[in-house]
Design an enzyme around this catalytic site. Structure first.
Site, PDB file in Angstrom:
ATOM      1  NE  ARG A 119      -4.417 -13.734  85.279  1.00 52.55           N
ATOM      2  CZ  ARG A 119      -3.364 -14.533  85.393  1.00 52.55           C
ATOM      3  NH1 ARG A 119      -2.750 -14.633  86.532  1.00 52.55           N
ATOM      4  NH2 ARG A 119      -2.940 -15.252  84.372  1.00 52.55           N
ATOM      5  CE  LYS A 148       3.940 -17.430  87.092  1.00 48.21           C
ATOM      6  NZ  LYS A 148       3.960 -16.076  86.558  1.00 48.21           N
ATOM      7  CB  THR A 149       3.657 -18.289  92.557  1.00 45.43           C
ATOM      8  OG1 THR A 149       3.156 -17.520  91.474  1.00 45.43           O
ATOM      9  CG2 THR A 149       4.258 -17.374  93.584  1.00 45.43           C
ATOM     10  CD  GLN A 172       0.016 -15.844  81.774  1.00 44.94           C
ATOM     11  OE1 GLN A 172      -0.280 -15.092  82.693  1.00 44.94           O
ATOM     12  NE2 GLN A 172       0.377 -17.097  81.967  1.00 44.94           N
ATOM     13  CG  ASP A 209       7.411 -14.862  88.172  1.00 47.92           C
ATOM     14  OD1 ASP A 209       7.156 -15.656  87.251  1.00 47.92           O
ATOM     15  OD2 ASP A 209       6.611 -14.583  89.088  1.00 47.92           O
ATOM     16  CD  GLU A 210       4.402 -12.847  85.191  1.00 44.60           C
ATOM     17  OE1 GLU A 210       4.285 -13.261  84.013  1.00 44.60           O
ATOM     18  OE2 GLU A 210       3.483 -12.900  86.032  1.00 44.60           O
TER      19      GLU A 210
END
Length: 798
Positions: A628, A36-37, A273, A228-229
């Site tokens: 993670r 994603k990043t 998430q 984002d998020e």
DNA sequence: AATGCGGTACTTTTT
DNA sequence: GTACCGCATT
């Protein structure tokens, strides 16, 4: 500058599609570890190089400062110096920045105004303002608990409520009073020229709504918005995004076809998430995005490049127990990898030793310790771990947690700086007026406050002007005016003096440093030397800030400190293990992950036990924690834990987390609870502490070794109770009957019980099985408590 | 006005 | 069990 080929290089089809989107709104549903990043950063680069958009027309919003830093860093690599012109930050930092420029144009519906040198109030300031308000309105602190009121106000703000709107909707006595508190609180903030965290967003949103010129300015400036998020945005944040990215009604009417011309909105998120609903984040916003923006493109990223197949299967097997989700399976692009290691420890110290030994082992095998992270549910859990790491001379970094900026001496010094910056700040004034002691007492200060109130002066001006007529002694008058003159003088200095020098001046001229040195020398305050170090550290922070910041003035310094919680930028690079809460770890990845404290009541947290929604959020949190990890994952829990010690003996003995039981045994090694009650046992016969009910496989060293024996330095035996046996299965079996033999009365849901300390309560929930039950008891007025019947004396009432 | 004692509330998670 | 706050004492 990179060519297109490079920007799309190494990406899969979906990722390429996302990076090379055209104009308009789009939604990327991106599972954990799906790159994603990478997609976000390359998308920004693509906007600049391929679509020829100016860097300063791009606004990228992340959820944490850490994520923002990471993104800046990666963009710098992609587009070089131009990255400086892209605005990347959190919602809060973006709004703070915008308000510094625009707040003069703002008047709240209640008529409150602010000046551009506003300060940002933290939780403590907030509570103290609310406390003052509750007292002023003659309301009972028991009924209108300041803490609760703060929370309530924050909730309202996150939902987009201004005081006046809430006042008009208040239905009953209590709501009406709360509306009054809310209004008075907001009025006090305005008087202090202060905003709280939630205001940063709400105020800016309100400003954009009421002022079309300002809105137009921001819309023209930021033609590309990336968030984002997105699953963690709340109503007011979403409103902000829409106000900037979406065309206004007039624009739509004027040019319906062209509203997205050379404009884009890209939101990225993953419902699984979503872990901030307690902050009013609402994942239904991301679910509704497509209906809010019917023309939007949807792209799904479901290939995980981060974790081994085993880790992903563990994550999937946990999250599938949630009902509120959209079915989605992450595909692994890696091999099976190593099984997840589960470890049962005696207590939290033992748990920490296990982690420490494992770290040593990994390090010996060539693992970088900076690639390892220790995650936990609550900040308090870091203590035991730190204790052990310190003893083992293992360097580590705690990210977040007991914050540097929350220390008394730091708050004191910053109080001076805040008062210098904004003379209206009454909280800062009250903090520093008698720190260090100036011989001013409560009565004098009370007189000062009412004098200031009558004359409508700031406390600082009142201190200068208060005369003998107010019944203040000569000595006090002198102290007050000296103080005021000193601050006024610094206010002039502050315009040209660097922050670090101003700081030095303040600690010297106030005698603050001398007082600490004195305390340290006399050994009066064993914390004094630490405090001096902390102040020096703050001085270093200021120095560093002066070299790095674009505009290194007091304003930027204070804003930064209010919005950025960590100072460990430099330490992050050192080769040491990191400790943080799962919440802080969001968005990050690590080759090696330890998750501590997998116990019912801790993770999932007690507060989530009686609500299905809260439980599902805990499960998402577990999902975030697991995902993670790239290569190795460790899960640990302690049989007993000394936290909750204040409640004297409750839940000393723990029950393994349900999340452990949701993991297929095929993916784990070590001791771990059976995923289900064995079929040939009736439920009554099942004993979760019976070893035969546990999956047991040979554990790799050192988890079955008596690790404590080797590790305890004899110097400080305090924390390592001698009577504690080492962690071996033999000792484990030995100690078992002891706890089982304590008889206790069986209770069921709905039973009324009497407790010596808490009075009468009702059993609302039973956790665990036959020989090992905990009761969640709701005491009238005391709230809910988790109790172990073998230790808490509960008498059943009929 | 400053100190010290005793009572109370406290632990989710973060900007 | 501890940290903080308010009260009472000096």
């Amino acid at each position: 500058m990179l060519a297109t080929g490079n920007l799309l290089q190494g990406l899969n089809d979906h990722q390429k599609q996302a990076v090379s989107l055209g104009w308009g709104p789009s939604l990327i549903v991106a599972g954990a570890g799906s790159g994603k990043t990478t997609v976000l950063t390359r998308r920004v680069a693509y906007l600049m190089t391929e679509l020829h958009q100016a860097p300063d027309s791009i606004l990228a919003v992340t959820f944490t400062n850490k994520a923002a830093e990471e993104m800046k860093h990666r963009l710098q690599k992609l587009v070089g110096m131009q990255a400086r012109h892209i605005l990347i930050g959190t919602f809060h930092s973006f709004c703070a920045r915008a308000l510094r420029e625009e707040i003069d144009n703002y008047k709240s519906p209640e008529g409150f105004t602010w000046k551009n040198n506003f300060v940002i109030y933290d939780e403590t300031d907030k509570q103290s303002v609310v406390k003052g308000v509750v007292a002023r309105l003659n309301l009972d602190e028991k009924v209108f608990n300041p803490r609760e009121m703060c929370h309530r106000i924050s909730s309202l703000k996150n939902d987009g409520y201004m005081p006046s709107r809430y006042a008009s909707e208040a239905r009953n006595y209590k709501e009406t009073r709360i509306a009054e508190i809310f209004t008075a609180y907001q009025s006090d903030l305005a008087k202090n020229n202060a905003l709280d965290f939630d205001d940063l967003i709400l105020t800016f949103v309100e400003l954009l709504k009421q002022n079309t010129t300002v809105r137009k300015r921001f819309r023209e400036r930021f033609q590309h918005v990336l968030v984002d998020e997105f699953q963690d945005t709340n109503q007011s944040q979403y409103e902000l995004v829409r106000l900037i990215a979406e065309a206004s009604e007039e624009e739509k009417q004027a040019n319906p076809a062209g509203i997205w011309h050379e404009r884009s909105l890209l939101v990225v998120g993953d419902v699984d998430q979503s872990i901030y609903s307690w902050r009013k984040a609402d994942f239904r916003i991301i679910l509704g995005f497509q209906s809010d923006f019917p023309v939007s493109t949807l792209i799904k990223l479901e290939d995980n490049y981060r974790s081994t197949a085993t880790i992903l299967e563990v994550a999937n097997s946990i999250i599938k127990n949630n009902s509120e989700r959209i079915e989605k399976v992450l595909r692994s692009s890696r091999g099976a990898g190593t099984k997840v290691k589960c470890f049962e420890s005696q207590d939290e110290i033992d748990e920490a030793y296990f982690v420490q030994e494992e770290l040593k082992r990994l390090s010996a095998r060539g693992r970088q310790l900076s690639n390892c992270v220790i995650l936990y549910r609550t900040n308090a859990q870091s203590r035991a771990m730190e204790e052990v790491l310190v003893r083992s001379h293992q360097p580590y970094t705690v990210v977040g947690g007991t914050r540097f900026y929350e220390r008394q001496e730091i708050k004191d010094v910053l109080g001076y700086l805040k008062l210098i910056y904004n003379g209206f700040d009454g909280q800062a004034f009250m903090r520093v007026i008698n720190t260090p002691r100036r011989g001013l007492g409560k009565t004098t200060l009370e007189k000062l406050v009412s004098f200031a109130f009558e004359r409508d002066l700031t406390l600082l001006d009142a201190a200068k002007e208060i005369g003998a007529a107010q019944g203040v002694s000569d000595k006090s008058q002198r102290a007050l005016s000296d103080f005021a003159n000193m601050v006024k003088r610094w206010q002039l200095d502050s315009l040209e003096t660097p922050v670090s020098d101003l700081l030095s001046t303040v600690i010297k001229e106030t005698g603050y440093l001398d007082k600490l040195k004195e305390d340290a020398a006399q050994g009066l305050d064993e914390l004094a030397s630490g405090r001096i170090e902390n102040i020096m550290e703050l001085h270093n922070v200021a120095k560093e800030f002066e070299t790095l910041a674009d505009k290194p003035d007091l304003e930027a310094f204070l804003t930064r400190i209010a919005l950025v919680s960590d100072i460990d930028q430099a330490k992050m690079d050192e080769d040491c293990v990191k400790l943080m809460t799962i919440h802080s770890a969001k968005g990050l990845e690590f080759p090696v992950v330890f998750i501590l404290g997998l116990e019912e009541g801790l993770f999932p947290h007690m507060r989530s036990l009686d609500s299905e929604n809260a439980m599902e959020e805990e499960r998402r949190l577990m999902y975030v924690a697991v995902t993670r990890a790239a290569d190795l994952l460790y899960l640990t829990y302690a049989r007993k834990r000394a936290s909750f010690g204040w409640a004297n003996g409750f839940s000393n003995f723990t029950i393994p987390s349900r999340f452990l039981k949701e993991i297929s045994p095929a993916h784990m090694t070590g001791f771990y609870p059976s995923p289900e009650t064995p079929a040939n046992h009736s439920k009554e016969d099942y004993d979760p502490w019976d070893e035969s009910n546990w999956q047991k496989k040979p554990t790799q060293a050192p988890s079955t070794q008596p690790i404590r024996k080797n590790s305890v330095p004899p110097a400080k035996p305090k924390a390592f109770r001698q009577q504690n046996p080492p962690t071996t299965s033999a000792a484990w079996i030995e100690s078992k009957p002891k706890e089982e033999n304590i008889p206790f009365e069986k209770l069921s849901v709905g039973d009324k019980v009497q407790h010596a300390k808490f009075g009468i309560g009702e059993v609302t929930q039973i956790i665990g099985d036959k020989d090992k039950e905990l009761y969640n008891v709701d005491f009238k007025g005391e709230g809910k408590r988790l109790m172990d019947p073998r230790f808490a004396k509960l008498v059943k009432l009929t």
